[in-house]
Scaffold this active site. Structure first.
Site, PDB file in Angstrom:
ATOM      1  N   SER A   1      -3.615  -0.298  14.579  1.00 44.35           N
ATOM      2  CA  SER A   1      -4.293   0.826  14.853  1.00 44.35           C
ATOM      3  C   SER A   1      -5.042   1.024  16.143  1.00 44.35           C
ATOM      4  O   SER A   1      -5.132   0.043  16.959  1.00 44.35           O
ATOM      5  CB  SER A   1      -5.593   0.705  13.781  1.00 44.35           C
ATOM      6  OG  SER A   1      -6.533   1.584  14.281  1.00 44.35           O
TER       7      SER A   1
ATOM      8  N   VAL B   1      -2.775  -7.956  -1.623  1.00 43.26           N
ATOM      9  CA  VAL B   1      -2.238  -8.653  -0.714  1.00 43.26           C
ATOM     10  C   VAL B   1      -3.082  -9.708  -0.194  1.00 43.26           C
ATOM     11  O   VAL B   1      -2.369 -10.684   0.571  1.00 43.26           O
ATOM     12  CB  VAL B   1      -1.714  -7.665   0.563  1.00 43.26           C
ATOM     13  CG1 VAL B   1      -0.527  -6.787  -0.127  1.00 43.26           C
ATOM     14  CG2 VAL B   1      -2.778  -6.957   1.075  1.00 43.26           C
TER      15      VAL B   1
ATOM     16  N   GLY C   1       1.003  -1.307   0.106  1.00 43.77           N
ATOM     17  CA  GLY C   1       0.004  -0.034  -0.021  1.00 43.77           C
ATOM     18  C   GLY C   1       0.946   1.136   0.047  1.00 43.77           C
ATOM     19  O   GLY C   1       0.366   2.085   0.431  1.00 43.77           O
TER      20      GLY C   1
ATOM     21  N   ILE D   1      -5.193   9.714  11.415  1.00 45.30           N
ATOM     22  CA  ILE D   1      -4.239  10.232  10.448  1.00 45.30           C
ATOM     23  C   ILE D   1      -5.045  10.849   9.344  1.00 45.30           C
ATOM     24  O   ILE D   1      -5.855  10.043   8.815  1.00 45.30           O
ATOM     25  CB  ILE D   1      -3.306   9.088  10.153  1.00 45.30           C
ATOM     26  CG1 ILE D   1      -2.468   8.443  11.246  1.00 45.30           C
ATOM     27  CG2 ILE D   1      -2.157   9.958   9.305  1.00 45.30           C
ATOM     28  CD1 ILE D   1      -1.776   9.340  12.304  1.00 45.30           C
TER      29      ILE D   1
ATOM     30  N   TYR E   1     -12.550  -4.698  11.496  1.00 46.79           N
ATOM     31  CA  TYR E   1     -11.234  -3.759  11.326  1.00 46.79           C
ATOM     32  C   TYR E   1     -10.424  -4.022  12.748  1.00 46.79           C
ATOM     33  O   TYR E   1      -9.350  -4.056  12.707  1.00 46.79           O
ATOM     34  CB  TYR E   1     -11.448  -2.161  10.821  1.00 46.79           C
ATOM     35  CG  TYR E   1     -10.500  -1.423  10.964  1.00 46.79           C
ATOM     36  CD1 TYR E   1      -9.784  -1.672   9.648  1.00 46.79           C
ATOM     37  CD2 TYR E   1      -9.952  -0.553  11.690  1.00 46.79           C
ATOM     38  CE1 TYR E   1      -8.447  -0.667   9.395  1.00 46.79           C
ATOM     39  CE2 TYR E   1      -8.841   0.273  11.653  1.00 46.79           C
ATOM     40  CZ  TYR E   1      -8.187   0.248  10.535  1.00 46.79           C
ATOM     41  OH  TYR E   1      -7.047   1.040  10.393  1.00 46.79           O
TER      42      TYR E   1
HETATM   43  P1  NAI Z   1      -5.338   4.633   2.283  1.00 45.87           P
HETATM   44  O1  NAI Z   1      -6.622   4.023   1.941  1.00 45.87           O
HETATM   45  O2  NAI Z   1      -4.892   6.192   2.163  1.00 45.87           O
HETATM   46  O3  NAI Z   1      -4.029   3.668   1.914  1.00 45.87           O
HETATM   47  C1  NAI Z   1      -3.966   2.304   1.947  1.00 45.87           C
HETATM   48  C2  NAI Z   1      -3.282   1.788   0.857  1.00 45.87           C
HETATM   49  O4  NAI Z   1      -3.500   0.315   0.974  1.00 45.87           O
HETATM   50  C3  NAI Z   1      -3.873   1.993  -0.530  1.00 45.87           C
HETATM   51  O5  NAI Z   1      -2.717   2.324  -1.578  1.00 45.87           O
HETATM   52  C4  NAI Z   1      -4.576   0.813  -0.978  1.00 45.87           C
HETATM   53  O6  NAI Z   1      -4.734   0.594  -2.441  1.00 45.87           O
HETATM   54  C5  NAI Z   1      -3.492  -0.233  -0.465  1.00 45.87           C
HETATM   55  N1  NAI Z   1      -4.420  -1.401  -0.065  1.00 45.87           N
HETATM   56  C6  NAI Z   1      -5.751  -1.688   0.522  1.00 45.87           C
HETATM   57  N2  NAI Z   1      -6.104  -2.969   0.391  1.00 45.87           N
HETATM   58  C7  NAI Z   1      -5.014  -3.549  -0.631  1.00 45.87           C
HETATM   59  C8  NAI Z   1      -4.873  -4.849  -0.893  1.00 45.87           C
HETATM   60  N3  NAI Z   1      -5.797  -5.908  -0.619  1.00 45.87           N
HETATM   61  N4  NAI Z   1      -3.824  -5.374  -1.515  1.00 45.87           N
HETATM   62  C9  NAI Z   1      -2.824  -4.254  -2.147  1.00 45.87           C
HETATM   63  N5  NAI Z   1      -2.839  -2.932  -1.593  1.00 45.87           N
HETATM   64  C10 NAI Z   1      -3.912  -2.586  -0.588  1.00 45.87           C
HETATM   65  O7  NAI Z   1      -5.129   4.371   3.984  1.00 45.87           O
HETATM   66  P2  NAI Z   1      -3.984   5.005   5.156  1.00 45.87           P
HETATM   67  O8  NAI Z   1      -4.690   5.675   5.874  1.00 45.87           O
HETATM   68  O9  NAI Z   1      -2.805   5.409   4.331  1.00 45.87           O
HETATM   69  O10 NAI Z   1      -3.677   3.584   5.927  1.00 45.87           O
HETATM   70  C11 NAI Z   1      -2.471   2.897   5.751  1.00 45.87           C
HETATM   71  C12 NAI Z   1      -2.566   1.794   7.157  1.00 45.87           C
HETATM   72  O11 NAI Z   1      -2.695   2.413   8.381  1.00 45.87           O
HETATM   73  C13 NAI Z   1      -3.505   0.909   6.925  1.00 45.87           C
HETATM   74  O12 NAI Z   1      -3.280  -0.429   7.292  1.00 45.87           O
HETATM   75  C14 NAI Z   1      -4.580   1.446   7.826  1.00 45.87           C
HETATM   76  O13 NAI Z   1      -5.327   0.532   8.480  1.00 45.87           O
HETATM   77  C15 NAI Z   1      -3.619   1.900   8.903  1.00 45.87           C
HETATM   78  N6  NAI Z   1      -4.225   3.194   9.935  1.00 45.87           N
HETATM   79  C16 NAI Z   1      -4.815   4.356   9.309  1.00 45.87           C
HETATM   80  C17 NAI Z   1      -4.966   5.066  10.120  1.00 45.87           C
HETATM   81  C18 NAI Z   1      -5.796   6.512   9.694  1.00 45.87           C
HETATM   82  O14 NAI Z   1      -6.174   7.400  10.437  1.00 45.87           O
HETATM   83  N7  NAI Z   1      -5.623   6.842   8.408  1.00 45.87           N
HETATM   84  C19 NAI Z   1      -5.374   5.053  11.636  1.00 45.87           C
HETATM   85  C20 NAI Z   1      -5.082   3.695  11.942  1.00 45.87           C
HETATM   86  C21 NAI Z   1      -4.393   2.722  11.101  1.00 45.87           C
END
Ligand code: NAI
Length: 246
Positions: free
Chosen positions: A141, A63, A11, A187, A154
């Site tokens: 998270s 993934v 990601g 975030i 989640y």
């Molecule tokens: P986002 O939605 O902006 O980015 C997530 C990325 O993961 C995207 O590029 C998406 O295409 C990729 N992705 C999702 N499912 C996938 C799959 N099955 N195969 C390959 N790629 C996949 O999300 P963000 O906010 O950048 O989150 C990143 C990580 O941080 C995630 O694991 C999220 O759960 C975690 N997180 C985010 C928080 C927030 O407030 N934004 C808070 C706590 C944890």
């Protein structure tokens, strides 16, 4: 801080994953960014990151499919001969109250967030074991630590990430591999942009530092854990949440 290190980041083309990739490249790492579907966004991110002068490679794949991890490890082996750092950052939400959550809604999130991280750890750690060195960072998270309404899927996936990281840390420590989790709070990314202003204000009210986080806040923690500054840290969950967990 990461000169000549080889990193795989899932990601890694947007949000927190992209911020981590940027920090890593700025600090000398070559990276493989795994992404699921958006070719144009992936190319754009890769072009942006190449300005730091290190190698940036793209791997398209879900993934949740174990073959993506097999391909990622094979690509790293072919390009670099090793993986020094794995960041399991890819993740999704599918928020619904439990009574409205179908079995598929639940399983899909577990498959992407938890199973996906397992597949990647399994394949990449087998390369790390051969070198008796490596760092794994799994994205948990705050939701996996204290729960959130409408997020049983989640929260379960992220609590699973915590347990899985602790077991892997114990299993791999004597092979020179450190495994830690980062637990971000609120975030500002595309993932949280879907929340209403009211939900955002409510979340911000519980943050001791009084502001929501930026992807760079998480990326700085990832850089610390990935570098030798974190050389004696394993099996930890580092909250990067402005104090929301307190
Ligand atoms: P986002 O939605 O902006 O980015 C997530 C990325 O993961 C995207 O590029 C998406 O295409 C990729 N992705 C999702 N499912 C996938 C799959 N099955 N195969 C390959 N790629 C996949 O999300 P963000 O906010 O950048 O989150 C990143 C990580 O941080 C995630 O694991 C999220 O759960 C975690 N997180 C985010 C928080 C927030 O407030 N934004 C808070 C706590 C944890």
């Amino acid at each position: 801080m990461l000169k000549d290190k080889k990193a795989v980041i899932t990601g890694g083309i947007r949000g927190i994953g992209k911020a981590i990739a940027k920090r890593f490249c700025e600090n000398g790492a070559d990276v493989i960014l795994c992404y699921r579907s958006n070719d144009a966004e992936a190319e754009k991110t890769a072009e942006e990151l190449k300005q730091y002068g290190t190698q940036v490679h793209l791997l398209k794949g879900d993934v949740a499919d174990p073959q993506t991890a097999v391909k990622a490890a094979a690509m790293a082996k072919e390009l670099f001969g090793r993986v020094d750092i794995l960041v399991n950052n890819a993740g999704i939400t599918n928020d619904k109250l439990m009574v409205r959550m179908s079995a598929e809604d639940f399983t899909k999130v577990i498959n992407a967030n938890l199973n996906g991280a397992f597949y990647m750890m399994k394949e990449c750690s087998s390369l790390m074991i051969k070198k008796r060195s490596g760092v794994i960072i799994n994205m948990a998270s705050v939701s996996g630590l204290k729960g959130n309404p409408a997020q049983v899927n989640y929260s379960a996936s992220k609590a699973g990430i915590v347990g899985m990281s602790l077991s892997a840390a114990k299993e791999l420590g004597r092979r020179g591999i450190r495994v830690n989790a980062i637990a971000p709070g609120f975030i500002e990314t595309d993932m949280t942009s879907v929340l209403t202003d009211e939900q955002k204000a409510q979340a911000a009210a519980n943050i001791a530092l009084g502001r929501t986080g930026k992807p760079e806040d998480v990326a700085n923690a990832a850089l610390f854990l990935a570098s030798d500054l974190g050389a004696y840290i394993t099996g930890q969950v580092l909250s990067v949440d402005g104090g929301i967990i307190m």
